[in-house]
Design a protein around this motif. Structure first.
Motif, mmCIF file in Angstrom:
data_model
loop_
_atom_site.group_PDB
_atom_site.id
_atom_site.type_symbol
_atom_site.label_atom_id
_atom_site.label_comp_id
_atom_site.label_asym_id
_atom_site.label_seq_id
_atom_site.Cartn_x
_atom_site.Cartn_y
_atom_site.Cartn_z
ATOM 1 N N VAL A 1 -2.510 -1.068 4.826
ATOM 2 C CA VAL A 1 -4.053 -1.007 4.227
ATOM 3 C C VAL A 1 -4.606 0.236 4.810
ATOM 4 N N TYR A 2 -4.235 0.715 5.787
ATOM 5 C CA TYR A 2 -4.821 1.863 6.354
ATOM 6 C C TYR A 2 -4.393 3.331 5.683
ATOM 7 N N SER A 3 -2.953 3.362 5.610
ATOM 8 C CA SER A 3 -2.398 4.600 4.898
ATOM 9 C C SER A 3 -2.993 4.536 3.572
ATOM 10 N N SER A 4 -3.068 3.457 3.002
ATOM 11 C CA SER A 4 -3.636 3.460 1.664
ATOM 12 C C SER A 4 -4.975 3.923 1.378
ATOM 13 N N ARG A 5 -5.833 3.512 2.604
ATOM 14 C CA ARG A 5 -7.314 4.157 2.448
ATOM 15 C C ARG A 5 -7.376 5.547 2.683
ATOM 16 N N TYR A 6 -6.545 5.732 4.093
ATOM 17 C CA TYR A 6 -6.746 7.045 4.866
ATOM 18 C C TYR A 6 -6.087 8.235 3.979
ATOM 19 N N CYS A 7 -5.023 8.143 3.326
ATOM 20 C CA CYS A 7 -4.271 9.016 2.615
ATOM 21 C C CYS A 7 -4.463 9.042 1.004
ATOM 22 N N ASP B 1 -14.145 0.595 -0.289
ATOM 23 C CA ASP B 1 -14.569 0.787 1.254
ATOM 24 C C ASP B 1 -15.182 -0.411 1.662
ATOM 25 N N GLU B 2 -15.969 -1.233 0.727
ATOM 26 C CA GLU B 2 -16.644 -2.586 1.405
ATOM 27 C C GLU B 2 -15.549 -3.350 1.606
ATOM 28 N N TRP B 3 -14.408 -3.376 0.684
ATOM 29 C CA TRP B 3 -13.289 -4.502 0.649
ATOM 30 C C TRP B 3 -12.617 -4.003 1.966
ATOM 31 N N PHE B 4 -12.242 -2.709 2.121
ATOM 32 C CA PHE B 4 -11.570 -2.213 3.464
ATOM 33 C C PHE B 4 -12.097 -2.737 4.688
ATOM 34 N N SER C 1 -12.379 -5.524 9.518
ATOM 35 C CA SER C 1 -13.115 -6.133 10.647
ATOM 36 C C SER C 1 -12.833 -7.440 10.806
ATOM 37 N N ASN C 2 -12.145 -8.378 10.028
ATOM 38 C CA ASN C 2 -11.915 -9.554 10.174
ATOM 39 C C ASN C 2 -10.667 -9.992 10.503
ATOM 40 N N ALA C 3 -10.037 -8.855 11.314
ATOM 41 C CA ALA C 3 -9.000 -9.218 12.289
ATOM 42 C C ALA C 3 -7.614 -9.630 11.625
ATOM 43 N N SER D 1 -7.139 -0.563 -5.920
ATOM 44 C CA SER D 1 -7.410 -2.032 -5.475
ATOM 45 C C SER D 1 -6.539 -2.773 -5.431
ATOM 46 N N TYR D 2 -5.352 -2.969 -6.227
ATOM 47 C CA TYR D 2 -4.365 -3.825 -6.285
ATOM 48 C C TYR D 2 -3.313 -3.455 -5.057
ATOM 49 N N VAL D 3 -3.253 -2.205 -4.742
ATOM 50 C CA VAL D 3 -2.633 -1.783 -3.392
ATOM 51 C C VAL D 3 -3.214 -2.267 -2.230
ATOM 52 N N GLN D 4 -4.436 -2.167 -2.220
ATOM 53 C CA GLN D 4 -5.368 -2.988 -0.942
ATOM 54 C C GLN D 4 -4.996 -4.389 -0.941
ATOM 55 N N LEU D 5 -5.028 -5.201 -2.060
ATOM 56 C CA LEU D 5 -4.795 -6.622 -2.188
ATOM 57 C C LEU D 5 -3.339 -6.829 -1.619
ATOM 58 N N THR D 6 -2.318 -6.002 -1.979
ATOM 59 C CA THR D 6 -0.783 -6.447 -1.826
ATOM 60 C C THR D 6 -0.468 -6.059 -0.151
ATOM 61 N N MET D 7 -1.503 -5.104 0.233
ATOM 62 C CA MET D 7 -1.297 -4.761 1.638
ATOM 63 C C MET D 7 -1.839 -5.761 2.558
ATOM 64 N N LEU D 8 -2.927 -6.208 2.209
ATOM 65 C CA LEU D 8 -3.814 -7.435 2.805
ATOM 66 C C LEU D 8 -2.911 -8.670 2.804
ATOM 67 N N LYS D 9 -1.931 -8.945 1.711
ATOM 68 C CA LYS D 9 -0.931 -9.983 1.709
ATOM 69 C C LYS D 9 0.054 -9.819 2.789
#
Ligand code: TTP
Ligand code: MG
Length: 223
Positions: free
Chosen positions: A99-105, A125-128, A133-135, A74-82
Motif C-alpha cells: 500500500v506504501y509504494s502504491s501511494r508514495y510512487c 489519501d483518506e483511505w490510505f 493508522s489502523n495497524a 483505488s482498486y490497487v489500494q484495496l488489493t494491497m490491503l487484502k
C-alpha cells in the motif's frame, strides 16, 4: 485469495519487496517461495488488476490515465490491503510491493502529472491514512530491488505485457525517482522499516548471489 487458517496469535515477519516496474519482484518472491517452505509469498495482484469483475483496469489505466487513474489506484489500494491483512501460518510473509509504494510512487506520480484531481487524491489519501493508522499494515523489513531505468525498460520490453506497451523510458525514470526518494535518499515520506538494497540490475544468474546476502535478514529469526 484464500486465507490460510490462523492457528497462532503472532503475526508473521513481514517483508516488502519493492522496486520499479520490471525490477524483478516476482522473480524474487518465486525464488524464495521455492527455496523455503516456511515462506508465504503473495503474488497474484497484477492478475487481480487485470480482472476486476471482468474489467482489465490495468489496461484501461494505461489507455487513459485521466479517466481511469483514480479507479485503478483505488482498486490497487484495496488489493494491497487484502495482502497486508492476509492471514498465514507461515512465520515469514513476503509481499510484492505494498500500500506504501502504491501511494508514495504511483499515486504521487499521478498527482505530480496532474492526472489525479485533488478531490480524488483526497479520497485515496483518506483511505490510505485509515488503512495505515489502523495497524493492518505492519512491516518488519523492506528489500529494495534497486535498478536503473534503462535496464528495467529493456526487461519490460522483453516481457511484453500487453497493457504496458505505452510505458516509456521517461515514465520509468520518473517512477524510479519516486522509489529513490522514498527508499534510498529517504527524502520523501516515512520509511516503514529498515531498508536492504539489492543490486537488481544484475541478470537472473548473477543476482542469485545478491539473494544469498539478504537471507540472514529474512530468515534470521527462524532458521
Ligand atoms: P509492479 O507493481 O511494479 O509489478 P511488476 O510485476 O511489473 O514488477 P516486477 O517485474 O518487479 O515483478 O507493476 C505492475 C504494473 O502495475 C506496472 O505496469 C505498473 C502498474 N502499477 C501502477 O500503475 N500503480 C501501482 O500502484 C502499482 C503498484 C503498479
Ligand atoms: Mg511482478
Amino acid at each position: 485469495m484464500e486465507e490460510e487458517i490462523k492457528t497462532h496469535n503472532y503475526s508473521p515477519f513481514t517483508v516488502l519487496v519493492e522496486g520499479n516496474i520490471g525490477s524483478g519482484k516476482t522473480t524474487f518472491l518465486n525464488y524464495f517461495k521455492q527455496q523455503h517452505q516456511n515462506v508465504c509469498a503473495l503474488l497474484e495482484r497484477v492478475e487481480m488488476w487485470k480482472n476486476c469483475g471482468g474489467h482489465n483496469l490495468l489496461l484501461y489505466m494505461y489507455e487513459d490515465r485521466e479517466r481511469w487513474g483514480f479507479t485503478f489506484q483505488s482498486y490497487v489500494q484495496l488489493t494491497m490491503l487484502k495482502q497486508h491483512t492476509f492471514k498465514t501460518n507461515s512465520p515469514i510473509k513476503l509481499m510484492e510491493s505494498s500500500v506504501y509504494s502504491s501511494r508514495y510512487c504511483f499515486v504521487e506520480k499521478m498527482i505530480s502529472d496532474g492526472i489525479l484531481p485533488s478531490p480524488s487524491a483526497s479520497v485515496i489519501d483518506e483511505w490510505f491514512k485509515w488503512i495505515t493508522s489502523n495497524a493492518f499494515c505492519s512491516v518488519d523489513l523492506i528489500i529494495y530491488l534497486r535498478t536503473s531505468p534503462e535496464v528495467v525498460y529493456q526487461r519490460m520490453r522483453e516481457r511484453n505485457r500487453d497493457e504496458e506497451k505505452s510505458v516509456s523510458l521517461q515514465y520509468l525514470s520518473e517512477i524510479h525517482e519516486m522509489y529513490e526518494n522514498w527508499l534510498y535518499h529517504k527524502t520523501a515520506f516515512t520509511c516503514q522499516a529498515s531498508v536492504l538494497i539489492v543490486n537488481a540490475d544484475l541478470d537472473k544468474f548473477a543476482i542469485l548471489e545478491e539473494y544469498q546476502k539478504v537471507i540472514p535478514n529474512i530468515f534470521g529469526a527462524c532458521l
